[in-house]
Design an enzyme around this catalytic site. Structure first.
Site, PDB file in Angstrom:
ATOM      1  N   GLU A 162       4.908  -2.899  -7.485  1.00  0.00           N
ATOM      2  CA  GLU A 162       6.368  -3.062  -7.171  1.00  0.00           C
ATOM      3  C   GLU A 162       6.993  -1.800  -7.643  1.00  0.00           C
ATOM      4  O   GLU A 162       6.454  -0.832  -8.201  1.00  0.00           O
ATOM      5  CB  GLU A 162       6.522  -4.390  -8.133  1.00  0.00           C
ATOM      6  CG  GLU A 162       5.903  -5.588  -7.788  1.00  0.00           C
ATOM      7  CD  GLU A 162       6.476  -6.697  -8.443  1.00  0.00           C
ATOM      8  OE1 GLU A 162       7.585  -6.760  -9.112  1.00  0.00           O
ATOM      9  OE2 GLU A 162       5.807  -7.930  -8.316  1.00  0.00           O
ATOM     10  N   PRO A 163       8.190  -1.773  -7.162  1.00  0.00           N
ATOM     11  CA  PRO A 163       8.993  -0.538  -7.456  1.00  0.00           C
ATOM     12  C   PRO A 163       8.933  -0.321  -8.886  1.00  0.00           C
ATOM     13  O   PRO A 163       8.904   1.077  -9.330  1.00  0.00           O
ATOM     14  CB  PRO A 163      10.493  -1.019  -6.906  1.00  0.00           C
ATOM     15  CG  PRO A 163      10.032  -1.830  -5.804  1.00  0.00           C
ATOM     16  CD  PRO A 163       8.968  -2.601  -6.534  1.00  0.00           C
ATOM     17  N   TRP A 215       4.612   0.289  -1.668  1.00  0.00           N
ATOM     18  CA  TRP A 215       3.327   1.107  -1.374  1.00  0.00           C
ATOM     19  C   TRP A 215       2.323   0.377  -0.747  1.00  0.00           C
ATOM     20  O   TRP A 215       1.222   0.413  -0.867  1.00  0.00           O
ATOM     21  CB  TRP A 215       2.944   1.699  -2.730  1.00  0.00           C
ATOM     22  CG  TRP A 215       3.634   2.748  -3.193  1.00  0.00           C
ATOM     23  CD1 TRP A 215       4.247   3.015  -4.153  1.00  0.00           C
ATOM     24  CD2 TRP A 215       3.585   4.213  -2.188  1.00  0.00           C
ATOM     25  NE1 TRP A 215       4.614   4.416  -4.075  1.00  0.00           N
ATOM     26  CE2 TRP A 215       4.345   5.108  -3.151  1.00  0.00           C
ATOM     27  CE3 TRP A 215       3.047   4.672  -0.924  1.00  0.00           C
ATOM     28  CZ2 TRP A 215       4.668   6.293  -2.337  1.00  0.00           C
ATOM     29  CZ3 TRP A 215       3.393   5.916  -0.314  1.00  0.00           C
ATOM     30  CH2 TRP A 215       4.126   6.681  -1.247  1.00  0.00           C
ATOM     31  N   ARG A 249     -12.699   0.002  -6.115  1.00  0.00           N
ATOM     32  CA  ARG A 249     -12.913   1.298  -6.703  1.00  0.00           C
ATOM     33  C   ARG A 249     -14.025   1.945  -5.953  1.00  0.00           C
ATOM     34  O   ARG A 249     -14.064   3.210  -5.843  1.00  0.00           O
ATOM     35  CB  ARG A 249     -12.987   1.206  -8.089  1.00  0.00           C
ATOM     36  CG  ARG A 249     -11.648   0.954  -8.763  1.00  0.00           C
ATOM     37  CD  ARG A 249     -11.422   0.531  -9.960  1.00  0.00           C
ATOM     38  NE  ARG A 249     -10.107   0.184 -10.090  1.00  0.00           N
ATOM     39  CZ  ARG A 249      -9.626  -0.541 -11.325  1.00  0.00           C
ATOM     40  NH1 ARG A 249     -10.415  -1.066 -12.168  1.00  0.00           N
ATOM     41  NH2 ARG A 249      -8.373  -0.836 -11.346  1.00  0.00           N
ATOM     42  N   GLY A 263      -9.330  31.500   2.793  1.00  0.00           N
ATOM     43  CA  GLY A 263      -8.260  32.369   2.617  1.00  0.00           C
ATOM     44  C   GLY A 263      -6.999  31.914   3.124  1.00  0.00           C
ATOM     45  O   GLY A 263      -6.647  30.800   3.242  1.00  0.00           O
ATOM     46  N   GLU A 275      -5.912   2.300  -6.440  1.00  0.00           N
ATOM     47  CA  GLU A 275      -6.801   1.524  -7.078  1.00  0.00           C
ATOM     48  C   GLU A 275      -7.162   1.857  -8.380  1.00  0.00           C
ATOM     49  O   GLU A 275      -8.200   1.719  -9.184  1.00  0.00           O
ATOM     50  CB  GLU A 275      -8.181   1.626  -6.157  1.00  0.00           C
ATOM     51  CG  GLU A 275      -8.352   1.355  -4.988  1.00  0.00           C
ATOM     52  CD  GLU A 275      -8.047   0.174  -4.443  1.00  0.00           C
ATOM     53  OE1 GLU A 275      -8.333  -0.855  -5.046  1.00  0.00           O
ATOM     54  OE2 GLU A 275      -7.683  -0.144  -3.175  1.00  0.00           O
TER      55      GLU A 275
HETATM   56  C1  LIG Z   1      -0.695   5.707  -0.175  1.00  0.00           C
HETATM   57  C2  LIG Z   1      -0.825   4.907  -1.294  1.00  0.00           C
HETATM   58  C3  LIG Z   1      -1.159   3.610  -0.881  1.00  0.00           C
HETATM   59  C4  LIG Z   1      -1.159   2.288  -1.898  1.00  0.00           C
HETATM   60  N1  LIG Z   1      -1.606   1.359  -1.290  1.00  0.00           N
HETATM   61  C5  LIG Z   1      -1.414   0.143  -2.073  1.00  0.00           C
HETATM   62  C6  LIG Z   1      -1.749  -1.085  -1.583  1.00  0.00           C
HETATM   63  O1  LIG Z   1      -2.107  -1.298  -0.585  1.00  0.00           O
HETATM   64  N2  LIG Z   1      -1.535  -2.071  -2.481  1.00  0.00           N
HETATM   65  C7  LIG Z   1      -0.800  -1.936  -3.623  1.00  0.00           C
HETATM   66  O2  LIG Z   1      -0.444  -2.846  -4.364  1.00  0.00           O
HETATM   67  N3  LIG Z   1      -0.481  -0.778  -4.312  1.00  0.00           N
HETATM   68  C8  LIG Z   1      -0.877   0.424  -3.257  1.00  0.00           C
HETATM   69  N4  LIG Z   1      -0.416   1.695  -3.872  1.00  0.00           N
HETATM   70  C9  LIG Z   1       0.201   1.785  -5.280  1.00  0.00           C
HETATM   71  C10 LIG Z   1      -0.848   2.329  -6.377  1.00  0.00           C
HETATM   72  O3  LIG Z   1      -1.808   1.502  -6.576  1.00  0.00           O
HETATM   73  C11 LIG Z   1      -0.112   2.602  -7.606  1.00  0.00           C
HETATM   74  O4  LIG Z   1       0.837   3.725  -6.898  1.00  0.00           O
HETATM   75  C12 LIG Z   1      -1.034   3.125  -8.798  1.00  0.00           C
HETATM   76  O5  LIG Z   1      -1.542   1.756  -9.131  1.00  0.00           O
HETATM   77  C13 LIG Z   1      -0.272   3.759  -9.748  1.00  0.00           C
HETATM   78  O6  LIG Z   1       1.082   3.013  -9.992  1.00  0.00           O
HETATM   79  P1  LIG Z   1       2.522   3.973 -10.076  1.00  0.00           P
HETATM   80  O7  LIG Z   1       2.587   4.703  -9.040  1.00  0.00           O
HETATM   81  O8  LIG Z   1       3.495   2.697 -10.331  1.00  0.00           O
HETATM   82  O9  LIG Z   1       2.408   4.739 -11.572  1.00  0.00           O
HETATM   83  P2  LIG Z   1       2.838   4.402 -12.993  1.00  0.00           P
HETATM   84  O10 LIG Z   1       1.904   3.023 -13.370  1.00  0.00           O
HETATM   85  O11 LIG Z   1       4.306   4.282 -13.164  1.00  0.00           O
HETATM   86  O12 LIG Z   1       1.973   5.538 -13.770  1.00  0.00           O
HETATM   87  C14 LIG Z   1       2.739   6.810 -13.785  1.00  0.00           C
HETATM   88  C15 LIG Z   1       1.796   7.534 -14.524  1.00  0.00           C
HETATM   89  O13 LIG Z   1       1.499   7.179 -15.967  1.00  0.00           O
HETATM   90  C16 LIG Z   1       0.081   7.106 -16.255  1.00  0.00           C
HETATM   91  N5  LIG Z   1      -0.224   5.747 -17.248  1.00  0.00           N
HETATM   92  C17 LIG Z   1       0.642   4.508 -16.878  1.00  0.00           C
HETATM   93  N6  LIG Z   1       0.086   3.636 -17.940  1.00  0.00           N
HETATM   94  C18 LIG Z   1      -0.653   4.291 -18.793  1.00  0.00           C
HETATM   95  C19 LIG Z   1      -1.391   4.116 -19.806  1.00  0.00           C
HETATM   96  N7  LIG Z   1      -1.444   2.931 -20.396  1.00  0.00           N
HETATM   97  N8  LIG Z   1      -2.195   5.075 -20.716  1.00  0.00           N
HETATM   98  C20 LIG Z   1      -2.163   6.353 -19.981  1.00  0.00           C
HETATM   99  N9  LIG Z   1      -1.427   6.771 -18.894  1.00  0.00           N
HETATM  100  C21 LIG Z   1      -0.772   5.797 -18.290  1.00  0.00           C
HETATM  101  C22 LIG Z   1      -0.524   6.541 -15.069  1.00  0.00           C
HETATM  102  O14 LIG Z   1      -2.052   6.727 -14.980  1.00  0.00           O
HETATM  103  C23 LIG Z   1       0.239   7.623 -14.212  1.00  0.00           C
HETATM  104  O15 LIG Z   1      -0.116   8.970 -14.415  1.00  0.00           O
HETATM  105  C24 LIG Z   1      -0.707   2.740  -3.119  1.00  0.00           C
HETATM  106  C25 LIG Z   1      -0.108   3.934  -3.549  1.00  0.00           C
HETATM  107  C26 LIG Z   1      -0.102   4.985  -2.526  1.00  0.00           C
HETATM  108  C27 LIG Z   1       0.453   6.393  -3.204  1.00  0.00           C
END
Ligand SMILES: Cc1cc2nc3c(=O)[nH]c(=O)nc-3n(C[C@H](O)[C@H](O)[C@H](O)COP(=O)(O)OP(=O)(O)OC[C@H]3O[C@@H](n4cnc5c(N)ncnc54)[C@H](O)[C@@H]3O)c2cc1C
Length: 378
Positions: free
Chosen positions: A120-121, A149, A238, A334, A358
């Site tokens: 979610e957002p 996403w 995964r 290069g 994932e």
């Molecule tokens: C091209 C693309 C396709 C996708 N397809 C799908 C899909 O089909 N279905 C779906 O549901 N989602 C999908 N996603 C979403 C994707 O699974 C999420 O972007 C991902 O799980 C990370 O979540 P976030 O972007 O909210 O990052 P956040 O959860 O906000 O994390 C931000 C940063 O904080 C770190 N972080 C967060 N919590 C912790 C913690 N406890 N300890 C240490 N570090 C932490 C993360 O590793 C990351 O570096 C997709 C994303 C992309 C870019």
């Protein structure tokens, strides 16, 4: 069909139907309709679905080989059936028999395609913080909120949708459920998301406004098991992201090995310079190690063993290998590595997704460490 015949058919499909078109489709970010039609004919949308439900019933190890081969040519194609197969695995593992009978044959044929709607957002890693709600009203759930996403969000029509059926229960996951959501009134695509790479496949934001889902679409028929269902699909997810990593790492190596033998500096092919040899050796070793980790996790999955740690290790290592190899391939090329006419710039744009999707690699490390402690108590 034996696994060898299937892999041969995939190779022929990649050489004839995919490779000649990748550059144009990728650079113009065009959804590959004709290729998807061929993928349906090949049975890819049912690759891991049981034969009793019309799928190919392939072992995960063969599936990983298929994903690696396809990612070597164009990673985006793997996303079109990967998240669809995660949704299918969730239904096959957790669905009621009626749900399996109704949905799996349609998933397997590719007539009904889609994916997984978790993010979610405001949250991705912390899935228990989701805010899409499903309120019970008679024999229906009324869904409200936004997912983002979501792969296949525009061209797909059915999604395994993670919702909150109870906002107050503790621990929070007991209030989470999963619905099979087919597009219909109240379920709309608000926008296509533009990306650095992973072009061609649609990533979208989905909006639910009083979207009504019949109660028999609750996966497994029992509320409160949504997070478990999502996690049950993520092992397969995964392994396939890891296999994509092997594909990208191998493609980066292939391109570099070829280029290093034809590009000359100081009177000899750059492959004769030790600095380039070191890169090629490291790239090949990383790729091979990643492939072995993927096979190990896939074999455990096929035996029915718990493999969240092994799938996490494969995903972590193979995605980092893809990123490193893509960067090294650019250096080997290069200035031409920076040209949009060469394949390596696409690999360089596609690889970073693998360390995020994932479950980010930070999260994989946490999963691995937790399992290490759980499996080795003192
Ligand atoms: C091209 C693309 C396709 C996708 N397809 C799908 C899909 O089909 N279905 C779906 O549901 N989602 C999908 N996603 C979403 C994707 O699974 C999420 O972007 C991902 O799980 C990370 O979540 P976030 O972007 O909210 O990052 P956040 O959860 O906000 O994390 C931000 C940063 O904080 C770190 N972080 C967060 N919590 C912790 C913690 N406890 N300890 C240490 N570090 C932490 C993360 O590793 C990351 O570096 C997709 C994303 C992309 C870019």
């Amino acid at each position: 069909m034996t696994d060898t015949l299937i892999l041969d058919a995939i190779d022929a499909f990649l050489a004839r139907d995919v490779a000649p078109h990748v550059h144009a489709l990728e650079h113009d970010d065009i959804y590959p309709e004709a290729i998807v039609a061929r993928m349906r004919e090949l049975g890819l949308f049912g690759a891991t679905i049981g034969t009793a439900y019309g799928g190919l019933g392939l072992p995960c190890a063969t599936y990983a080989d298929i994903v690696e081969r396809i990612a070597r040519v164009w990673m985006s194609l793997t996303g079109i059936f990967n998240s669809h197969l995660i949704m299918s695995a969730i239904v096959q593992r957790n669905g009621t028999e009626a749900q399996k009978q109704e949905f799996l044959p349609r998933f397997a044929s590719g007539e009904l395609r889609g994916g997984l709607a978790l993010t979610e957002p405001d949250c991705g890693t912390d899935l228990q913080a989701i805010r899409v709600t499903a309120r019970r009203e008679g024999d229906k759930y009324v869904v409200n909120g936004t997912k983002t996403w979501i792969s296949n969000g525009i061209y797909g029509s059915c999604f395994a949708l993670l919702v909150k059926t109870d906002l107050t229960t503790e621990p929070r996951h007991r209030g989470m459920s999963m619905l099979l959501a087919e597009k219909g009134p109240g379920f709309s695509v608000s926008r296509k998301l533009e990306k650095l790479g992973y072009k061609g496949i649609d990533s979208a934001e989905l909006v639910f406004q009083d979207y009504r889902v019949p109660e028999d679409r609750l996966i497994g028929g029992i509320e409160g098991r949504g997070l478990q269902h999502a996690l049950s699909g993520l092992e397969l997810g995964r392994i396939n992201v890891a296999a994509r990593g092997v594909g990208i790492a191998q493609a980066a190596l292939d391109e570099s090995l070829r280029y290093a033998q034809v590009r000359k500096t100081f009177g000899q092919p750059i492959a004769q310079h030790q600095a380039i040899q070191l890169k090629l050796a490291d790239m090949a070793t990383r790729t091979e190690a990643a492939r072995l980790l993927v096979h190990r996790a896939a074999e455990m999955y096929d035996r029915g063993d718990r493999c969240d740690m092994e799938a996490g290790m494969a995903k972590l290592f193979a995605s980092e290998a893809a990123l490193e190899n893509a960067t090294e391939a650019m250096r080997v090329h290069g200035g031409y590595g920076y040209s949009t006419e060469f394949t390596v710039e696409r690999l360089y744009r596609d690889a970073p997704l693998l360390v995020i999707g994932e479950g980010t690699n930070e999260l994989q490390r946490i999963i691995i460490a937790r399992q290490l402690v759980a499996r080795n108590p003192v």
